[in-house]
Every structure is written in structure tokens, then in C-alpha cells.
Design a protein around this motif. Structure first.
Motif, PDB file in Angstrom:
ATOM      1  N   VAL A 104       0.846  -1.187   0.000  1.00  0.00           N
ATOM      2  CA  VAL A 104       0.000   0.000   0.000  1.00  0.00           C
ATOM      3  C   VAL A 104       0.886   1.243   0.000  1.00  0.00           C
ATOM      4  CG1 VAL A 104      -1.574   1.383   1.434  1.00  0.00           C
ATOM      5  CG2 VAL A 104      -1.963  -1.077   1.178  1.00  0.00           C
ATOM      6  N   LEU A 105       0.496   2.209  -0.798  1.00  0.00           N
ATOM      7  CA  LEU A 105       1.058   3.555  -0.707  1.00  0.00           C
ATOM      8  C   LEU A 105      -0.081   4.446  -0.261  1.00  0.00           C
ATOM      9  CD1 LEU A 105       3.167   5.797  -1.117  1.00  0.00           C
ATOM     10  CD2 LEU A 105       2.419   5.913  -3.518  1.00  0.00           C
ATOM     11  N   VAL A 106       0.058   5.056   0.914  1.00  0.00           N
ATOM     12  CA  VAL A 106      -0.994   5.924   1.430  1.00  0.00           C
ATOM     13  C   VAL A 106      -0.404   7.291   1.733  1.00  0.00           C
ATOM     14  CG1 VAL A 106      -0.740   5.117   3.829  1.00  0.00           C
ATOM     15  CG2 VAL A 106      -2.885   6.162   3.103  1.00  0.00           C
ATOM     16  N   VAL A 107      -1.081   8.316   1.222  1.00  0.00           N
ATOM     17  CA  VAL A 107      -0.695   9.712   1.440  1.00  0.00           C
ATOM     18  C   VAL A 107      -1.937  10.416   1.981  1.00  0.00           C
ATOM     19  CG1 VAL A 107       0.292  11.792   0.410  1.00  0.00           C
ATOM     20  CG2 VAL A 107       0.889   9.536  -0.530  1.00  0.00           C
ATOM     21  N   PRO A 108      -2.102  10.392   3.325  1.00  0.00           N
ATOM     22  CA  PRO A 108      -3.320  10.978   3.894  1.00  0.00           C
ATOM     23  C   PRO A 108      -3.289  12.501   3.851  1.00  0.00           C
ATOM     24  CG  PRO A 108      -1.879  10.211   5.639  1.00  0.00           C
ATOM     25  CD  PRO A 108      -1.225   9.819   4.332  1.00  0.00           C
ATOM     26  N   CYS A 109      -4.459  13.093   3.728  1.00  0.00           N
ATOM     27  CA  CYS A 109      -4.554  14.553   3.741  1.00  0.00           C
ATOM     28  C   CYS A 109      -5.357  15.045   4.929  1.00  0.00           C
ATOM     29  CB  CYS A 109      -5.161  15.069   2.447  1.00  0.00           C
ATOM     30  SG  CYS A 109      -6.844  14.503   2.167  1.00  0.00           S
ATOM     31  N   CYS A 110      -6.229  14.218   5.430  1.00  0.00           N
ATOM     32  CA  CYS A 110      -7.138  14.618   6.507  1.00  0.00           C
ATOM     33  C   CYS A 110      -7.168  13.517   7.555  1.00  0.00           C
ATOM     34  CB  CYS A 110      -8.554  14.814   5.987  1.00  0.00           C
ATOM     35  SG  CYS A 110      -8.664  15.958   4.609  1.00  0.00           S
ATOM     36  N   ASN A 111      -7.545  13.875   8.761  1.00  0.00           N
ATOM     37  CA  ASN A 111      -7.631  12.897   9.830  1.00  0.00           C
ATOM     38  C   ASN A 111      -8.960  12.159   9.773  1.00  0.00           C
ATOM     39  OD1 ASN A 111      -7.427  11.357  12.123  1.00  0.00           O
ATOM     40  ND2 ASN A 111      -7.938  13.031  13.491  1.00  0.00           N
ATOM     41  N   PHE A 112      -8.989  11.093   9.002  1.00  0.00           N
ATOM     42  CA  PHE A 112     -10.132  10.184   9.029  1.00  0.00           C
ATOM     43  C   PHE A 112      -9.705   8.902   9.730  1.00  0.00           C
ATOM     44  CE2 PHE A 112     -11.558  12.983   5.655  1.00  0.00           C
ATOM     45  CZ  PHE A 112     -12.891  13.153   5.994  1.00  0.00           C
ATOM     46  N   TRP A 113      -8.682   9.005  10.564  1.00  0.00           N
ATOM     47  CA  TRP A 113      -8.157   7.849  11.286  1.00  0.00           C
ATOM     48  C   TRP A 113      -8.731   7.796  12.695  1.00  0.00           C
ATOM     49  CZ3 TRP A 113      -5.913   3.663   9.679  1.00  0.00           C
ATOM     50  CH2 TRP A 113      -5.301   2.819  10.604  1.00  0.00           C
ATOM     51  N   ALA A 114      -8.568   8.866  13.442  1.00  0.00           N
ATOM     52  CA  ALA A 114      -9.034   8.937  14.824  1.00  0.00           C
ATOM     53  C   ALA A 114     -10.051  10.062  14.917  1.00  0.00           C
ATOM     54  CB  ALA A 114      -7.858   9.182  15.764  1.00  0.00           C
ATOM     55  N   ARG A 115     -11.291   9.740  14.748  1.00  0.00           N
ATOM     56  CA  ARG A 115     -12.329  10.769  14.715  1.00  0.00           C
ATOM     57  C   ARG A 115     -12.615  11.377  16.084  1.00  0.00           C
ATOM     58  NH1 ARG A 115     -15.888   9.623   9.669  1.00  0.00           N
ATOM     59  NH2 ARG A 115     -14.477   8.265   8.553  1.00  0.00           N
ATOM     60  N   ASP A 116     -12.115  10.746  17.130  1.00  0.00           N
ATOM     61  CA  ASP A 116     -12.362  11.254  18.478  1.00  0.00           C
ATOM     62  C   ASP A 116     -11.340  12.299  18.919  1.00  0.00           C
ATOM     63  OD1 ASP A 116     -10.370   9.284  18.491  1.00  0.00           O
ATOM     64  OD2 ASP A 116     -10.766   8.753  20.583  1.00  0.00           O
ATOM     65  N   ARG A 117     -10.281  12.516  18.120  1.00  0.00           N
ATOM     66  CA  ARG A 117      -9.298  13.544  18.480  1.00  0.00           C
ATOM     67  C   ARG A 117      -8.620  14.087  17.228  1.00  0.00           C
ATOM     68  NH1 ARG A 117      -7.197   8.662  19.401  1.00  0.00           N
ATOM     69  NH2 ARG A 117      -5.061   8.215  18.817  1.00  0.00           N
ATOM     70  N   ARG A 118      -8.105  15.293  17.368  1.00  0.00           N
ATOM     71  CA  ARG A 118      -7.402  15.945  16.258  1.00  0.00           C
ATOM     72  C   ARG A 118      -5.999  15.373  16.156  1.00  0.00           C
ATOM     73  NH1 ARG A 118      -8.188  22.147  15.657  1.00  0.00           N
ATOM     74  NH2 ARG A 118      -9.305  21.658  13.773  1.00  0.00           N
ATOM     75  N   LEU A 119      -5.603  15.058  14.939  1.00  0.00           N
ATOM     76  CA  LEU A 119      -4.248  14.601  14.676  1.00  0.00           C
ATOM     77  C   LEU A 119      -3.657  15.476  13.581  1.00  0.00           C
ATOM     78  CD1 LEU A 119      -4.742  10.712  14.469  1.00  0.00           C
ATOM     79  CD2 LEU A 119      -3.892  12.023  16.415  1.00  0.00           C
ATOM     80  N   GLY A 120      -2.485  16.016  13.828  1.00  0.00           N
ATOM     81  CA  GLY A 120      -1.777  16.735  12.785  1.00  0.00           C
ATOM     82  C   GLY A 120      -1.159  15.746  11.810  1.00  0.00           C
ATOM     83  N   ARG A 121      -0.572  16.248  10.758  1.00  0.00           N
ATOM     84  CA  ARG A 121       0.007  15.399   9.712  1.00  0.00           C
ATOM     85  C   ARG A 121       0.966  14.350  10.258  1.00  0.00           C
ATOM     86  NH1 ARG A 121       4.284  18.230   6.299  1.00  0.00           N
ATOM     87  NH2 ARG A 121       5.487  17.581   8.098  1.00  0.00           N
ATOM     88  N   ASP A 122       1.957  14.790  11.030  1.00  0.00           N
ATOM     89  CA  ASP A 122       2.977  13.856  11.512  1.00  0.00           C
ATOM     90  C   ASP A 122       2.405  12.848  12.504  1.00  0.00           C
ATOM     91  OD1 ASP A 122       4.862  15.087   9.892  1.00  0.00           O
ATOM     92  OD2 ASP A 122       5.533  16.454  11.473  1.00  0.00           O
ATOM     93  N   GLU A 123       1.526  13.300  13.384  1.00  0.00           N
ATOM     94  CA  GLU A 123       0.917  12.384  14.340  1.00  0.00           C
ATOM     95  C   GLU A 123       0.004  11.377  13.624  1.00  0.00           C
ATOM     96  OE1 GLU A 123      -1.463  12.413  18.608  1.00  0.00           O
ATOM     97  OE2 GLU A 123      -1.479  14.214  17.375  1.00  0.00           O
TER      98      GLU A 123
END
Length: 184
Positions: A104-123
Motif C-alpha cells: 500500500v502507498l498511502v498519502v493521507p490529507c485529513c484525519n479520518f483515522w481517529a475521529r475522536d481527536r485531532r491529529l496533525g500530519r505527523d501524528e
């Protein structure tokens, strides 16, 4: 470069396609998950000879770009040699979970990983890497040469030794694809 209108740096499609061609030379079948209009798929097919297709329920693909207007699920990963999530938005988790069986090559742009908290790009990238590695997978952080903060991503590989996954039996990959439902 292109007469089509896109959000973000339009050079990202060419940059990512070149990166894929350089790093995944043995791959043939590529899923461009949440690929929108399909510019990445178009470049992968025309310039680099991949059998690529967009999998995106919105059905926005440009004329002549192979696309499946359906939701992507990790169960579909086995039909591809590589799953790409270039800014996959709500399909992020499904793209990452695909790495259990395929590169997989994944290049995320938005936090659709942890909807319960804000995550910046690096986190966000660190959380995805930790998740995949905890399942025995291998991850590599990459920075792609296009403008914008959303040019950092991961190469995710299954936790088994790299084995050739490319065979003639994949020639019917489209006909045997399962249908799915997922929001994107």
C-alpha cells in the motif's frame, strides 16, 4: 500540465505515478482508491503501462479512465498488486487495512483515522505506522516532491517476506471483484 481542475497541487499525480513506477516495478494491477476523476490512474496507465483503475463511489472519473463506482473495502485488496490512497479521505482506514495482504502507498490529507481527536500530519502518519507495525507489518515513511503539507505518506507492506504476487491468473481481476458498501 493539465486542462482539468483539481484541488491542491496538480503536479501530485505525475509525481506519485513516477514514484510508483520507480518503487513498485513488479506491480501490474493498481487500485487508485478514492481516486476521484482518475488523473493518477490515467497517468499510471498511459505513461507507465500499469493496469490501474479508480475505485470511488462518487463515480467522477474522466471519460476513458477505468473506474468502479463503488466503495472500497480491504477485502478487495487481494485483486491488486498495489493499493494507492492518495488523499483517500474517508477510505483511509480501508486503504491501510489492505496492507495486511498487499503493498500500500498511502498519502493521507485529513484525519479520518481517529475521529475522536485531532491529529496533525505527523501524528496521523505515526498513528497509521504504529497500527500497521503492531499487526506485524512493515512501514516506510516517504515524502513526495509536490507542494503542500499533504505530501508525506507511508509505504505499507504485509508482515510476511516479500514474495512475488504477480501472476497471469490476475488477468480476470475485474470480473471477480466483490461489491461493497462503505462511505467515502
Amino acid at each position: 500540465m493539465t486542462r482539468h481542475r483539481f484541488h491542491g497541487d496538480p503536479a501530485r499525480f505525475e509525481v506519485v505515478a513516477r514514484f510508483i513506477a520507480d518503487r513498485f516495478q513488479g506491480a501490474r494491477y493498481v487500485a487508485d482508491v478514492a481516486g476521484g476523476q482518475g488523473m493518477l490512474t490515467r497517468i499510471l496507465r498511459k505513461r507507465f503501462g500499469f493496469e490501474a483503475e479508480v475505485v470511488d463511489p462518487r463515480g467522477w472519473a474522466l471519460k476513458g479512465v477505468p473506474a468502479r463506482a463503488e466503495l472500497y473495502t480491504p477485502a478487495m485488496a487481494d485483486y491488486y498488486d498495489l493499493v494507492v490512497g492518495l488523499h483517500p479521505d474517508q477510505a483511509l482506514r480501508s486503504v491501510v487495512e489492505s496492507a495486511a495482504t498487499v503493498a500500500v502507498l498511502v498519502v493521507p490529507c485529513c484525519n479520518f483515522w481517529a475521529r475522536d481527536r485531532r491529529l496533525g500530519r505527523d501524528e496521523l502518519i505515526e498513528q497509521i505506522s504504529e497500527f500497521h507495525n503492531s499487526l506485524g507489518g512493515m512501514s516506510e515513511r516517504v515524502t513526495l516532491e509536490f507542494s503542500g503539507p499533504a505530501n508525506h505518506g507511508l509505504i505499507l507492506r504485509p508482515g510476511v517476506p516479500d514474495m512475488p504476487r504477480y501472476s497471469a491468473s490476475k488477468s480476470a481481476f475485474r470480473e471477480n471483484m466483490p461489491t461493497s458498501t462503505c462511505t467515502n
